[in-house]
Design an enzyme around this catalytic site. Structure first.
Site, PDB file in Angstrom:
ATOM      1  N   HIS A 186     -54.032-109.254  17.973  1.00  0.00           N
ATOM      2  CA  HIS A 186     -52.855-108.377  18.098  1.00  0.00           C
ATOM      3  C   HIS A 186     -53.092-106.971  17.539  1.00  0.00           C
ATOM      4  O   HIS A 186     -54.082-106.700  16.901  1.00  0.00           O
ATOM      5  CB  HIS A 186     -51.601-109.041  17.497  1.00  0.00           C
ATOM      6  N   GLU A 187     -52.147-106.099  17.841  1.00  0.00           N
ATOM      7  CA  GLU A 187     -52.227-104.668  17.506  1.00  0.00           C
ATOM      8  C   GLU A 187     -53.478-104.020  18.103  1.00  0.00           C
ATOM      9  O   GLU A 187     -54.116-103.186  17.474  1.00  0.00           O
ATOM     10  CB  GLU A 187     -52.220-104.438  15.984  1.00  0.00           C
ATOM     11  N   GLY A 188     -53.784-104.403  19.320  1.00  0.00           N
ATOM     12  CA  GLY A 188     -54.998-103.891  19.954  1.00  0.00           C
ATOM     13  C   GLY A 188     -56.144-104.846  19.646  1.00  0.00           C
ATOM     14  O   GLY A 188     -56.548-104.964  18.498  1.00  0.00           O
TER      15      GLY A 188
END
Lengths: 605, 249
Positions: free
Chosen positions: A441-443
């Site tokens: 997550h978050e890239g």
């Protein structure tokens, strides 16, 4: 009670490596003192131990349930949320005018590490709330702040970030959620969002979604994305929550392998064409606003991954000291008592690797937090600028390196416990599952590698890279002056040189042969880059530890035990002797711009 | 009504205590120190009295090295109004502590003094009682419930056989037991506020108290390691062992 984080370890990083005391001299923190910082961290430890650690396993075993109308979850989550909010952690880093504590990011990250160690899935709710509140603070109008931000910081509303759509994740330029201007200046939002953490629950009066959407007629791609505040329920100007809904409908919950206490949702906005959104900042600037939040959220992801890795290290260390099994290879006497498994070299090695990965990753995330403080509050303009450039460069590393090596540490922890580690009788299998989210997550880490090699390295004339090289060199020089660390200093200097040469080469391949080939093995480059940065921070820790050991010899005992300081130096030695050579080899391979993977054809699989 | 609360800096209850190699005491280097848990309960009770409108001012006092100011700050962050630090690096035994507190009581003239029933480092359970004797105040020790009514305080005491309720004329001494309340933690806004609250410093000499220890510690040893248990085959063997080895029946 289980130790969430060893006190000396955190103290050493925050006080000795990062010199938190020096922050009190800045005007921004003049109301604070080192004692206040310590009290804040102590309160975090108390609440984390009492109200978060108590239901970490229970929340994993009893994930939230959606009955078609309402989401229910175990009651402990709400109790924990309320304690977190009541104690003032939601507003820890916000200004006093907003009712916050204006604490340094470094102190906040140190406090957060206790919550992340105790229960990452419960603390996700307040974490997301503070992050969303941060965006409204930076880009919201005064009216939006009064209406949304204040109740969020007071714990009445929670927040989310709603970026991802069923067909659009990493490639946000393609997102389809639409915003149609209404006559009163608001917008009607319509679209589907997916994997939205904390997207629905009954923990708060209301949920404030920050939604990325495209205003009708906006340019294609990333330049046509705007950011909207979309509350679950309508909110009056007095911040009172209406009983009606805002046409934000929970379509369902996703069932995950880890972080099972955090709801992951599929949300439908505006199915009945009456979902009202409020534009945040200017139209078409949404993505850059969101990335302001993402950058701090990425430090948060790294910190979570580091701390979970560290938790597993402590668990396996404890086990290895207690569990007796077998004898040392030189002992052939079956009547002799078995030794604790920590006596076996292979087990020691697995523990050392975990120590290097998790304490190194923790140092990296705290260092990045201090950079945020520097860029926001340093009195010297130049220092603020160089902190900003360095943080930009390091953000992909801070997200990706800990989230790769944190789970790796958990893997090793399970291996130390062997069969026992594979069972649910120990917390390691849960840590492993929870931590597996962080590379995603978050890239994703793949995106981080592209961000680093395709963008961050070259920004502003590569000032960030020059700044990093200068800081690494300064530590190398310090370490060279200290005889026991000279070999380690040379090892870091060697990889720094390799990395600089490789980067030079990368620039020319990018220009001459294009990004497909140049970035094909970007994740190798990120891994080597991250490994060097962490190696630098290990060298810096060893320099501090050696200085404190020398002081002990001269009679100043200080607050660390000799064993603790020796452990720091030995971990540094281990990292230099086992990890750095691997990085050097990896860089050599990267430098060949090998196209084996790139040239592979879909049909050949 | 003014309430005086005494707090002590002790080794944190979560720390695994180690005896010094030379058996002269407990090793305090590099360990976390904290407010004695019974003192936390005392502070909490005073804060609750203030929240009820019974107490008007809470003064917190601690005796010990410079670092004991951390515990006073903690009490201030929990809701006390001002602090008094009696600074000394000497070993303070129960009687010396009681004498120092008596001097503070003379100066402050509180209506109620609340102390922990004992500190978890030495477990003496003496200071409150000694202070009551020196000050000539009535005492309600091991309190599990405290209610102030006019010029009297009703204290429910935890005793071996159950509960005993006493009514004391104010000013009085109360020592707290574990079940009196559940202490709160210091919230961030209160930690910030505590910094601005007054903290005065004094010394045993200023208070005219001789703190010379009256007792000598001969030796400190860790408790013997617990031996591993064994499994018995049947009840007869168990009875035999209880009778002849353990000699408990």
């Amino acid at each position: 009670m289980k130790t969430l984080i060893d006190r000396q370890t955190l103290q050493f990083l925050v006080h000795d490596l990062l010199e938190v005391e020096s922050l009190c001299e800045r005007p921004a923190f003049v109301d604070h003192s080192p004692e206040i910082f310590q009290s804040v961290i102590d309160t975090a430890e108390t609440i984390a131990t009492k109200y978060f650690a108590d239901h970490n396993a229970k929340a994993d075993q009893n994930e939230p349930v959606f009955d078609g109308k309402k989401v229910t979850m175990i009651p402990e989550v709400k109790i924990a949320y309320e304690h977190y909010a009541d104690a003032g952690f939601l507003g820890a880093t916000f200004s006093a005018e907003l009712g916050g504590m204006a604490l340094p990011k470094l102190v906040n990250s140190a406090a957060q590490s206790y919550f992340l160690s105790a229960n990452p899935s419960t603390v996700a709710y307040p974490f997301l709330t503070s992050a969303a509140a941060g965006v409204i603070e930076k880009f919201g109008s005064q009216e939006q702040k009064d209406r949304f931000l204040r109740p969020m910081l007071a714990g009445r509303y929670t927040g989310t970030m709603a970026l991802t759509e069923p067909d659009v994740g990493s490639s946000l330029g393609d997102l389809r959620t639409s915003a149609t201007p209404a006559k009163d200046g608001t917008y009607l939002i319509k679209g589907h969002k997916m994997y939205i953490s904390g997207g629905d629950h009954e923990l708060s009066e209301n949920i404030v979604h920050l939604v990325l959407a495209r205003i009708k007629g906006a340019p294609k791609g990333v330049k046509g994305i705007s950011l909207f505040i979309v509350p679950k329920k309508p909110i009056s100007e007095e911040a009172e929550v209406s009983l009606t809904d805002n046409d934000v409908v929970l379509a369902g919950l996703l069932h995950k392998m880890g972080y099972r206490g955090t709801t992951s949702t599929v949300l439908n906005f505006g199915e009945n064409d009456r979902c009202v959104g409020y534009l945040l900042g200017e139209a078409n600037h949404g993505l850059s606003y969101m990335f302001q939040m993402m950058n701090e959220a990425r430090i948060g992801v790294g910190l979570g991954a580091a701390v979970m890795g560290y938790r597993g290290f402590l668990e396996s260390l404890d086990y290895a000291k207690q569990r007796t099994q077998g004898r040392l290879p030189s002992n052939r006497n079956p009547d002799s008592p078995p030794v604790a498994i920590i006596q076996h070299a292979d087990v020691k090695k697995m523990l050392l690797q975990q120590k290097c990965y998790s304490e190194g990753a923790l140092a990296l995330c705290l260092y990045a937090s201090k950079l945020v403080d520097d860029l926001e509050t340093h009195e010297d303009d130049k220092q603020r600028e160089s902190a900003s450039e360095l943080l930009d460069l390091l953000t992909p590393i801070v997200k990706a390196w800990p989230s790769h090596y944190g789970p790796r540490a958990n893997d090793l922890a399970i291996q130390v416990l062997a069969g026992a580690g594979y069972t649910k009788d120990y917390p390691l299998e849960q840590l492993y599952r929870d931590n597996r989210l962080n590379p995603i997550h978050e890239g994703t880490n793949g995106i981080q590698a592209l961000d680093l090699t395709g963008r961050k390295l070259w920004q502003k004339g590569s000032q960030g890279l020059k700044e990093l090289a200068m800081r690494v060199q300064a530590t190398i020089d310090e370490a060279k002056a200290c005889k026991p660390l000279a070999a380690n200093a040379n090892a870091v200097a060697g990889v720094l040189k390799d990395l600089q040469q490789t980067t030079f080469q990368l620039a020319s391949v990018l220009q001459q042969k294009g990004p497909e080939l140049a970035l094909a093995n970007a994740s190798e480059y990120l891994d080597s880059f991250g490994g060097l940065v962490v190696g630098w921070l290990w060298l810096a820790q060893a320099v501090k530890a050696q200085a404190l050991l020398d002081e002990r010899k001269n009679g100043t005992m200080g607050q660390y035990s000799e064993a603790f300081l020796q452990g720091k130096i030995q971990a540094c030695n281990f990292y230099m002797n086992t990890e750095l050579p691997r990085l050097a080899a990896q860089l050599t391979h990267f430098n060949t711009f090998d196209d084996t993977a790139l040239a592979m054809q879909e049909a050949w699989f | 009504m003014k309430v005086l609360v005494a707090v002590k800096r002790v080794i944190d209850y979560n720390v695994k205590v180690r005896v010094k190699p030379d058996n002269t005491g407990v090793d305090l280097t590099n360990v976390k120190m904290a407010m004695n848990p019974f003192c936390e309960i005392a502070v909490e009770e005073a804060v609750r009295l203030k929240e009820k409108g019974v107490a008007t001012e809470i003064v917190v006092v601690s005796i010990g090295p410079k670092a004991a100011q951390e515990q006073i700050r903690t009490a201030l962050a929990l809701g006390a109004d001002r602090g008094i630090h009696v600074e000394t690096d000497e070993e303070i035994q129960s009687l010396a502590a009681a004498k120092l507190l008596k001097a503070v009581v003379d100066k402050e003239q509180p209506s109620l003094v609340i102390l922990g029933k004992q500190s978890i480092d030495n477990d003496n359970n003496q200071t409150g009682q000694m202070l009551a004797a020196l000050a000539g105040y009535p005492q309600g020790t091991f309190a599990s419930e405290v209610s102030v009514d006019g010029d009297k305080v009703k204290v429910t005491r935890e005793i071996d056989g159950g509960l005993m309720t006493v009514s004391l004329n104010l000013p009085a001494i109360v020592t707290t037991d574990l079940r009196l309340n559940e202490p709160r933690y210091a919230s961030l806004p209160n930690i910030m506020k505590a910094k601005k609250k007054p903290l005065e410093s004094t010394t045993p000499a200023d208070l005219g108290v001789d703190v010379t220890p009256r007792l000598t510690t001969l030796k400190v040893e860790a408790p013997a390691q617990r031996q591993a248990g064994i499994k018995v085959a049947d009840v007869a063997e168990l009875v035999d062992k209880l009778k002849n080895e353990a000699k408990v029946i």
